[in-house]
Scaffold this active site. Structure first.
Site, mmCIF file in Angstrom:
data_model
loop_
_atom_site.group_PDB
_atom_site.id
_atom_site.type_symbol
_atom_site.label_atom_id
_atom_site.label_comp_id
_atom_site.label_asym_id
_atom_site.label_seq_id
_atom_site.Cartn_x
_atom_site.Cartn_y
_atom_site.Cartn_z
ATOM 1 C CD GLU A 59 -6.925 2.296 2.238
ATOM 2 O OE1 GLU A 59 -6.501 3.428 2.567
ATOM 3 O OE2 GLU A 59 -7.829 2.122 1.407
ATOM 4 C CE LYS A 106 -3.032 2.766 2.933
ATOM 5 N NZ LYS A 106 -3.770 2.890 4.198
ATOM 6 C CD GLU A 119 -10.495 7.741 -0.053
ATOM 7 O OE1 GLU A 119 -9.530 7.764 0.750
ATOM 8 O OE2 GLU A 119 -10.904 6.696 -0.593
ATOM 9 C CD GLU A 157 -4.872 8.557 11.105
ATOM 10 O OE1 GLU A 157 -3.976 7.694 11.185
ATOM 11 O OE2 GLU A 157 -5.326 8.969 10.017
#
Length: 445
Positions: A298, A204, A432, A254
Site C-alpha cells: 500500500e 487501491k 484502524e 500528512e
C-alpha cells in the site's frame, strides 16, 4: 509571480493595503475567539498563525477550482501594497482550502453548509509567530485602505497587549454517537472494494467513515486546538471557520506539499498500526509494520504515484528511506519526497497535480474516486482535501485534512478512512479507522 508592491506604490493605484508591527507577545486565542468570520488557525513546526476577518475573499467550484483560485489569488496579491520593511514572516498570506470532490455529494444531510468547492481569504488581522518572533499584520481594501489598515493595526496592537492566554477548558462531553456505515455495512463495502481489486478495476481505494456526535456542552474549537497542540506538536494543526456554517479543524500528520522557490517537499504516508503499552511492544508493532507485505505494498503505491505526479514539473525527484511516523495513538509508514522544479511553479499548481494522493483516494485515480462516490453514504466535504496557505511569491504549504472534524457548538462530525488493497481484512481496517478517530474524539469526550 511578482512580489507584493512596496513603499513606492501610489496608494491611489491599489485597492489592498497591509501594515504590520512586531509584538512582544502573541496571544493567538484573542484572534480566534472573536465573532468575526472567516477565522483560520495554522501551526506547523515553530510557526503558528491566527487570522480573522476578510479583506478579500476568493471562492470557486467545479473541475477548474484550483486554477480559478490561483488566478484570483495572483491578481489579488499583484494589487496589494506592503511596506518594504515588513519581513517575509509578517507579509500577508491567503488562507483556505478545497473540497475533496469536484462537485457536491448527492447523499443525505451534510454538515458542510458554508464550505464551497474552494474558499480562500486575505485576512484583516493576521498574527504570525515563528520561533520567538511575533508579528501583527493588518490589511484593508478600498480608497481609504491605508488609513483603515493603520487604524486596525493600532486597535489590535492595543487589544493584544491587554489580552492574556488562559488555560483551555475541559472537553464538552458526548451524549450520542451515530456511525456511517455500521460495522456490518463496512464489511460489505470493504468486501466489494476487494472484489474490484481482484477484478483488476482497482489497485487501491481509500474508504472513509463518519462519526456524528452530539455534545453535552458548547464546543470551543480554540480550546480544542490548544489541547491538540500539546498532544500532537509534530502534526499540522488547522482550523477554518468560513463566513457561515461550522468549523473544520484537525491535527493531521500528512503534508500534501510545501513549495519554497523551486524546492518541493512532500511525503508518502500510508500503512498503519497502533501504539504499544510499553516501549518494547511499541517497537515490536513498528517492526511488524515495516515488514508487513500488505502495508509495504500500500505504501509503495502511494510513494510511486507521488513521484510520477511530480516528475513532469521536476528536474530531480529524491525518495527518502521508509521510516516510522509515531503519533500518540497510531504509527504510520512514512517516506519523505523532495523535488527540484525545472521552472517556477505556483504552489496551487502542485496542489492540483497531487490531490488526491493515493493515500486518501486510490489507484487508478478515476476508478477510485468513482468507487468512493458510489460507496460512501455521506459527504466528505473538505475531509482529506488540501488546506493551508499561499503567499505573494506563489510559495506555500498545504496539509491533507485528516484526523479532523467539522463542528457547530453542539454537534461534531468526525471522519477517518483506511486504504483497501487485495489482502485487506475488513475487521482490521475497522479497528484502524477507530484509532484514527482518537485524536479528535479524545478532545470531545
Amino acid at each position: 509571480m511578482e512580489p507584493l508592491r512596496g513603499d513606492g506604490t501610489t496608494v491611489g493605484e491599489t485597492t489592498v493595503v497591509a501594515r504590520g508591527c512586531r509584538l512582544d507577545d502573541a496571544p493567538v486565542r484573542a484572534v480566534l475567539e472573536t465573532d468575526a468570520r472567516p477565522r483560520f488557525f495554522w501551526a506547523a513546526g515553530t510557526e503558528s498563525i491566527a487570522a480573522r476577518g476578510s479583506a478579500a475573499t476568493v471562492t470557486a467550484g467545479g473541475q477548474s477550482r484550483f486554477g480559478d483560485v490561483q488566478a484570483a489569488v495572483e491578481a489579488l496579491f499583484e494589487d496589494c501594497s506592503v511596506p518594504d520593511r515588513l519581513p517575509s514572516v509578517a507579509r500577508p498570506r491567503a488562507f483556505g482550502g478545497f473540497a475533496f470532490h469536484n462537485g457536491s455529494h448527492e447523499g443525505g444531510d451534510s454538515p458542510w453548509d458554508g464550505f464551497p468547492g474552494a474558499a480562500f481569504f486575505l485576512p484583516e488581522i493576521q498574527v504570525t509567530v515563528r520561533d520567538d518572533d511575533a508579528w501583527l499584520t493588518a490589511t484593508a481594501t478600498g480608497p481609504e485602505a491605508a488609513a483603515e489598515a493603520e487604524a486596525l493595526l493600532d486597535e489590535w496592537r492595543d487589544r493584544l497587549a491587554d489580552h492574556s492566554e488562559r488555560e483551555p477548558g475541559p472537553p464538552p462531553g458526548i451524549s450520542h454517537r451515530e456511525r456511517t456505515p455500521t460495522r456490518d455495512g463496512w464489511r460489505e463495502q470493504v468486501s466489494a472494494a476487494i472484489s474490484g481489486v481482484d477484478r483488476g478495476d482497482l489497485q487501491k481505494v481509500v474508504l472513509a467513515q463518519s462519526l456524528k456526535v452530539a455534545l453535552e456542552a458548547d464546543l470551543s474549537v480554540p480550546d480544542v486546538m490548544a489541547r491538540l497542540s500539546r498532544t500532537y506538536p509534530d502534526c499540522y494543526r488547522f482550523m477554518l471557520s468560513p463566513e457561515s456554517g461550522g468549523t473544520f479543524f484537525g491535527a493531521t500528520p500528512e503534508r500534501l506539499v510545501s513549495v519554497r522557490g523551486r524546492t518541493v517537499r512532500t511525503e508518502a504516508l500510508a500503512g498503519s498500526t497502533g501504539r504499544g503499552d510499553t516501549p518494547a511492544e511499541d517497537e515490536w508493532l513498528a517492526a511488524e509494520l515495516l515488514e508487513s507485505e500488505k502495508d509495504r505494498h500500500e505504501h509503495k503505491l502511494v510513494a510511486d504515484a507521488i513521484r510520477d505526479q511530480l516528475e513532469p514539473f521536476a528536474s530531480t525527484v529524491r525518495i527518502g528511506d521508509r521510516t516510522i511516523r509515531r503519533l500518540a495513538t497510531v504509527q504510520h509508514l512514512r517516506t519523505s519526497i523532495t523535488a527540484e522544479l525545472d521552472d517556477d511553479e505556483h504552489v496551487l499548481s502542485l496542489v492540483e497535480a497531487l490531490h488526491p494522493t493515493p493515500a486518501v483516494g486510490g489507484l487508478p485515480p478515476d476508478a477510485a474516486l468513482r468507487t468512493i462516490r458510489e460507496t460512501e453514504a455521506f459527504d466528505r466535504g473538505w475531509y482529506a482535501a488540501p488546506i493551508g496557505w499561499v503567499d505573494a511569491a506563489g510559495n506555500g504549504t498545504f496539509a491533507v485534512g485528516l484526523r479532523s472534524a467539522v463542528a457547530t457548538e453542539r454537534e461534531a462530525t468526525l471522519f477517518a478512512g483506511a486504504g483497501i488493497v487485495a489482502d485487506s481484512d475488513p475487521d482490521r481496517e475497522w479497528d484502524e479507522v477507530q484509532l484514527k478517530y482518537r485524536p479528535i474524539l479524545d478532545e470531545l469526550e
